[in-house]
Design an enzyme around this catalytic site. Sequence first.
Site, PDB file in Angstrom:
ATOM      1  N   TRP A 151       1.311  -5.741  -2.641  1.00 28.86           N
ATOM      2  CA  TRP A 151       2.400  -6.711  -2.739  1.00 28.86           C
ATOM      3  C   TRP A 151       3.654  -6.314  -1.952  1.00 28.86           C
ATOM      4  O   TRP A 151       4.603  -7.095  -1.887  1.00 28.86           O
ATOM      5  CB  TRP A 151       2.797  -6.876  -4.217  1.00 28.86           C
ATOM      6  CG  TRP A 151       2.835  -5.555  -4.950  1.00 28.86           C
ATOM      7  CD1 TRP A 151       1.848  -5.041  -5.745  1.00 28.86           C
ATOM      8  CD2 TRP A 151       3.862  -4.555  -4.915  1.00 28.86           C
ATOM      9  NE1 TRP A 151       2.197  -3.791  -6.204  1.00 28.86           N
ATOM     10  CE2 TRP A 151       3.441  -3.468  -5.713  1.00 28.86           C
ATOM     11  CE3 TRP A 151       5.113  -4.474  -4.295  1.00 28.86           C
ATOM     12  CZ2 TRP A 151       4.201  -2.316  -5.900  1.00 28.86           C
ATOM     13  CZ3 TRP A 151       5.876  -3.337  -4.469  1.00 28.86           C
ATOM     14  CH2 TRP A 151       5.417  -2.268  -5.259  1.00 28.86           C
ATOM     15  N   ASN A 152       3.703  -5.118  -1.391  1.00 34.23           N
ATOM     16  CA  ASN A 152       4.974  -4.697  -0.775  1.00 34.23           C
ATOM     17  C   ASN A 152       5.220  -5.348   0.586  1.00 34.23           C
ATOM     18  O   ASN A 152       6.366  -5.570   0.971  1.00 34.23           O
ATOM     19  CB  ASN A 152       5.085  -3.169  -0.697  1.00 34.23           C
ATOM     20  CG  ASN A 152       3.908  -2.511  -0.021  1.00 34.23           C
ATOM     21  OD1 ASN A 152       2.831  -3.092   0.085  1.00 34.23           O
ATOM     22  ND2 ASN A 152       4.102  -1.291   0.429  1.00 34.23           N
ATOM     23  N   LYS A 175      -8.442 -10.196  -0.913  1.00 36.00           N
ATOM     24  CA  LYS A 175      -7.706 -10.455  -2.148  1.00 36.00           C
ATOM     25  C   LYS A 175      -6.280  -9.953  -1.937  1.00 36.00           C
ATOM     26  O   LYS A 175      -6.029  -8.750  -1.979  1.00 36.00           O
ATOM     27  CB  LYS A 175      -8.340  -9.714  -3.332  1.00 36.00           C
ATOM     28  CG  LYS A 175      -7.706 -10.150  -4.655  1.00 36.00           C
ATOM     29  CD  LYS A 175      -8.122  -9.285  -5.823  1.00 36.00           C
ATOM     30  CE  LYS A 175      -7.346  -8.002  -5.886  1.00 36.00           C
ATOM     31  NZ  LYS A 175      -5.872  -8.146  -5.900  1.00 36.00           N
ATOM     32  N   GLU A 178      -2.049 -10.490  -6.620  1.00 34.99           N
ATOM     33  CA  GLU A 178      -1.822 -11.650  -7.494  1.00 34.99           C
ATOM     34  C   GLU A 178      -0.318 -11.867  -7.694  1.00 34.99           C
ATOM     35  O   GLU A 178       0.110 -12.960  -8.072  1.00 34.99           O
ATOM     36  CB  GLU A 178      -2.485 -11.442  -8.860  1.00 34.99           C
ATOM     37  CG  GLU A 178      -3.992 -11.577  -8.845  1.00 34.99           C
ATOM     38  CD  GLU A 178      -4.713 -10.484  -8.075  1.00 34.99           C
ATOM     39  OE1 GLU A 178      -4.125  -9.398  -7.886  1.00 34.99           O
ATOM     40  OE2 GLU A 178      -5.852 -10.710  -7.653  1.00 34.99           O
ATOM     41  N   GLY A 228      -2.867   0.426  -1.324  1.00 35.37           N
ATOM     42  CA  GLY A 228      -2.317   0.533  -2.677  1.00 35.37           C
ATOM     43  C   GLY A 228      -2.206   1.998  -3.075  1.00 35.37           C
ATOM     44  O   GLY A 228      -2.082   2.873  -2.213  1.00 35.37           O
ATOM     45  N   SER A 229      -2.280   2.250  -4.359  1.00 37.55           N
ATOM     46  CA  SER A 229      -2.046   3.618  -4.831  1.00 37.55           C
ATOM     47  C   SER A 229      -3.254   4.518  -4.579  1.00 37.55           C
ATOM     48  O   SER A 229      -4.396   4.049  -4.477  1.00 37.55           O
ATOM     49  CB  SER A 229      -1.731   3.597  -6.326  1.00 37.55           C
ATOM     50  OG  SER A 229      -2.834   3.072  -7.032  1.00 37.55           O
ATOM     51  N   GLU A 250      -5.589   2.896   2.780  1.00 39.10           N
ATOM     52  CA  GLU A 250      -4.189   3.083   3.179  1.00 39.10           C
ATOM     53  C   GLU A 250      -3.415   3.277   1.882  1.00 39.10           C
ATOM     54  O   GLU A 250      -3.095   2.319   1.189  1.00 39.10           O
ATOM     55  CB  GLU A 250      -3.734   1.841   3.960  1.00 39.10           C
ATOM     56  CG  GLU A 250      -2.651   2.133   4.959  1.00 39.10           C
ATOM     57  CD  GLU A 250      -1.301   2.195   4.315  1.00 39.10           C
ATOM     58  OE1 GLU A 250      -0.918   3.310   3.857  1.00 39.10           O
ATOM     59  OE2 GLU A 250      -0.624   1.172   4.234  1.00 39.10           O
ATOM     60  N   LEU A 251      -3.158   4.531   1.509  1.00 36.88           N
ATOM     61  CA  LEU A 251      -2.702   4.832   0.148  1.00 36.88           C
ATOM     62  C   LEU A 251      -1.257   5.328   0.121  1.00 36.88           C
ATOM     63  O   LEU A 251      -0.500   5.072   1.041  1.00 36.88           O
ATOM     64  CB  LEU A 251      -3.675   5.839  -0.473  1.00 36.88           C
ATOM     65  CG  LEU A 251      -5.156   5.423  -0.346  1.00 36.88           C
ATOM     66  CD1 LEU A 251      -6.075   6.490  -0.903  1.00 36.88           C
ATOM     67  CD2 LEU A 251      -5.415   4.074  -1.002  1.00 36.88           C
ATOM     68  N   CYS A 284       5.080   2.347   1.926  1.00 34.80           N
ATOM     69  CA  CYS A 284       4.247   3.561   1.846  1.00 34.80           C
ATOM     70  C   CYS A 284       4.755   4.641   2.783  1.00 34.80           C
ATOM     71  O   CYS A 284       4.573   5.829   2.514  1.00 34.80           O
ATOM     72  CB  CYS A 284       2.789   3.226   2.120  1.00 34.80           C
ATOM     73  SG  CYS A 284       2.553   2.357   3.671  1.00 34.80           S
ATOM     74  N   GLU A 381       4.885   9.738  -5.756  1.00 36.54           N
ATOM     75  CA  GLU A 381       5.589   8.746  -4.949  1.00 36.54           C
ATOM     76  C   GLU A 381       6.512   7.882  -5.822  1.00 36.54           C
ATOM     77  O   GLU A 381       6.032   7.199  -6.731  1.00 36.54           O
ATOM     78  CB  GLU A 381       4.536   7.845  -4.281  1.00 36.54           C
ATOM     79  CG  GLU A 381       5.089   6.879  -3.292  1.00 36.54           C
ATOM     80  CD  GLU A 381       3.988   6.061  -2.613  1.00 36.54           C
ATOM     81  OE1 GLU A 381       2.962   5.761  -3.264  1.00 36.54           O
ATOM     82  OE2 GLU A 381       4.165   5.711  -1.440  1.00 36.54           O
TER      83      GLU A 381
HETATM   84  P1  NAD Z   1      -1.831  -0.371  -7.690  1.00 40.56           P
HETATM   85  O1  NAD Z   1      -2.573   0.568  -6.818  1.00 40.56           O
HETATM   86  O2  NAD Z   1      -2.316  -0.562  -9.100  1.00 40.56           O
HETATM   87  O3  NAD Z   1      -1.801  -1.793  -7.015  1.00 40.56           O
HETATM   88  C1  NAD Z   1      -1.569  -1.906  -5.631  1.00 40.56           C
HETATM   89  C2  NAD Z   1      -2.355  -3.110  -5.151  1.00 40.56           C
HETATM   90  O4  NAD Z   1      -3.721  -2.880  -5.394  1.00 40.56           O
HETATM   91  C3  NAD Z   1      -1.973  -4.371  -5.919  1.00 40.56           C
HETATM   92  O5  NAD Z   1      -1.840  -5.402  -5.000  1.00 40.56           O
HETATM   93  C4  NAD Z   1      -3.129  -4.598  -6.867  1.00 40.56           C
HETATM   94  O6  NAD Z   1      -3.391  -5.961  -7.019  1.00 40.56           O
HETATM   95  C5  NAD Z   1      -4.279  -3.925  -6.156  1.00 40.56           C
HETATM   96  N1  NAD Z   1      -5.234  -3.329  -7.097  1.00 40.56           N
HETATM   97  C6  NAD Z   1      -4.982  -2.647  -8.226  1.00 40.56           C
HETATM   98  N2  NAD Z   1      -6.118  -2.253  -8.813  1.00 40.56           N
HETATM   99  C7  NAD Z   1      -7.124  -2.704  -8.031  1.00 40.56           C
HETATM  100  C8  NAD Z   1      -8.532  -2.631  -8.095  1.00 40.56           C
HETATM  101  N3  NAD Z   1      -9.168  -1.990  -9.089  1.00 40.56           N
HETATM  102  N4  NAD Z   1      -9.252  -3.230  -7.122  1.00 40.56           N
HETATM  103  C9  NAD Z   1      -8.657  -3.870  -6.097  1.00 40.56           C
HETATM  104  N5  NAD Z   1      -7.323  -3.967  -5.975  1.00 40.56           N
HETATM  105  C10 NAD Z   1      -6.565  -3.390  -6.929  1.00 40.56           C
HETATM  106  O7  NAD Z   1      -0.335  -0.015  -7.695  1.00 40.56           O
HETATM  107  P2  NAD Z   1       0.936  -0.745  -8.348  1.00 40.56           P
HETATM  108  O8  NAD Z   1       1.045  -0.540  -9.830  1.00 40.56           O
HETATM  109  O9  NAD Z   1       1.036  -2.130  -7.887  1.00 40.56           O
HETATM  110  O10 NAD Z   1       1.961   0.185  -7.698  1.00 40.56           O
HETATM  111  C11 NAD Z   1       1.917   1.549  -8.127  1.00 40.56           C
HETATM  112  C12 NAD Z   1       1.974   2.455  -6.980  1.00 40.56           C
HETATM  113  O11 NAD Z   1       1.018   2.153  -5.960  1.00 40.56           O
HETATM  114  C13 NAD Z   1       3.268   2.414  -6.247  1.00 40.56           C
HETATM  115  O12 NAD Z   1       4.246   3.056  -6.959  1.00 40.56           O
HETATM  116  C14 NAD Z   1       2.879   3.081  -4.965  1.00 40.56           C
HETATM  117  O13 NAD Z   1       2.842   4.466  -5.158  1.00 40.56           O
HETATM  118  C15 NAD Z   1       1.489   2.596  -4.709  1.00 40.56           C
HETATM  119  N6  NAD Z   1       1.450   1.496  -3.725  1.00 40.56           N
HETATM  120  C16 NAD Z   1       1.250   1.827  -2.456  1.00 40.56           C
HETATM  121  C17 NAD Z   1       1.241   0.840  -1.503  1.00 40.56           C
HETATM  122  C18 NAD Z   1       1.029   1.184  -0.062  1.00 40.56           C
HETATM  123  O14 NAD Z   1       1.573   0.506   0.800  1.00 40.56           O
HETATM  124  N7  NAD Z   1       0.203   2.184   0.244  1.00 40.56           N
HETATM  125  C19 NAD Z   1       1.442  -0.485  -1.851  1.00 40.56           C
HETATM  126  C20 NAD Z   1       1.639  -0.799  -3.199  1.00 40.56           C
HETATM  127  C21 NAD Z   1       1.628   0.208  -4.130  1.00 40.56           C
END
Ligand code: NAD
Length: 476
Positions: A151-152, A175, A178, A228-229, A250-251, A284, A381
């Site tokens: 979402w960022n 995807k 959301e 994502g994370s 890309e974490l 990130c 992070e």
């Molecule tokens: P998260 O990893 O839970 O979610 C990040 C994204 O992944 C969201 O868009 C979410 O919809 C998706 N996601 C979550 N679980 C998933 C799954 N099982 N399968 C597929 N997609 C899934 O993280 P968050 O709670 O939204 O944010 C927490 C931390 O994640 C942040 O503090 C940051 O450290 C990291 N993050 C990193 C990036 C990046 O650009 N690398 C982007 C967003 C969040």
Amino acid sequence: MNDYPDPHLLVGGEKLNGGGRETDDVLDPATGETIASLPRASAADLDTALDHAQSGFGEWRDTSADKRASILMKGASLIKERAGDIAQALTREQGKPLAEAKGETMYSAMLLEFYAGEIKRLYGRTLVRPEGSRVEVQYHPVGPVAGFAAWNFPSLNVMRKIGGPLAAGCSVIVKPSEETPASGLMIAQALLDAGVPGSALQVVFGVPNNVSEHLLASPVIRKVTFTGSTAVGKQLSKLAAEDLKITTMELGGHGPVLVFNDTDIDRALDSMAAAKYRNAGQVCVSPTRFLVQEEVFEKFRDGFVERAEKVKVGNGFDDDTQMGPMANSRGPDGLHKKITDAQKRGAKLLTGGERMGNQGNFYAPTVLSEVPVDADIINEEPFGPVALINPMDSEEAMIEEANRLPYGLAAYAWTDDPARRRRLAAQVEAGMLAINAASVSAVDAPFGGVKWSGHGLEDGAEGVKACMVSKTIHEG
Ligand code: NAD
């Protein structure tokens, strides 16, 4: 007035909504108001999408390179034409200033243009043996891809998930988050309007874990790409390993910034303070751990605080806003917990450290100094508007601290010493190193990390190659 577009699924070229599907609310992070109701894909919707992805792969792969390139170029030009509307939706769902939302969207179009050009540069090679035999190395699209975007950067992350695969000749099910569905949908719609077949590019939403488990369990999907994370990246990597699917991850990161006494400190400050508070630190590659040589520590620390206090925080739709709210309510809560923990362990809070206003997810631009190495915030992070500034006594100690964490995404250095630049390039463990610069992105250069920041690349020629497999033909 709510001018936010009604979000839907895009399956086989059809917009799906209603039909008894469960829904999730989409919230405006600046006000907390509900702005839309988002349908979740049912298991049947996901199966239909998988069937389309299989047939769409054959159709798109067999479309000539020229035609695929011209469709993607048209998609890029439609995104540019629609950038104003896409940016409006993006700011509404994510909170960042409108100018940044527009810049992100234009950058997405530029990335697509670059990828379209790459389609015509996907060469194989022929090894001609002196005795007359030949070996031909060919590259083929890997197959249907499942992409999960965060979402960022709601439009750019979606483009990064779909651009490389489409250029390579793959079909994609993406995807978007959301929490930020509309701008990614508008990007996908522009590509469909440009002529990408509806079965080659589909968009689904749902409970993230359920969607990824469902798609990854299918043998149809041959590659998984996720932003994502690190925790979720590891989980998806394990699921992908069950079927040996290729992955791009890309974490997270924890960007170290090495500031030496041989540089122009004011220039470093202007550049790094702007980069730190961009997108409320939810980036990130955000610069976060400032490791500053002792001789210039006080000047850098005080200059950073001064700049943090001048950042204009507000609704992303206000013209003078430089930093919007955090994108979701997890942001300020999680950040505040980490800041409080750091203070308890002895860190000095120099500015910020609190929520702002009485609605939405606003958090003040924050600076902590002398942050001890056992504080959560200097190990995990923070993903928010906080700078951690610590004095360091030597180049060796700065490199050691930069490399201490398991992350290795972006690192930054400020120095005018050419020999030191070369040492840093050799020794800092990161996928990207910016020296006397704030940007680590270019459409024609690879973007990605090492260690816990992931693997696989996006952008550049590497972003397309990451969606291809080789086949070697030996001719006698
Ligand atoms: P998260 O990893 O839970 O979610 C990040 C994204 O992944 C969201 O868009 C979410 O919809 C998706 N996601 C979550 N679980 C998933 C799954 N099982 N399968 C597929 N997609 C899934 O993280 P968050 O709670 O939204 O944010 C927490 C931390 O994640 C942040 O503090 C940051 O450290 C990291 N993050 C990193 C990036 C990046 O650009 N690398 C982007 C967003 C969040």
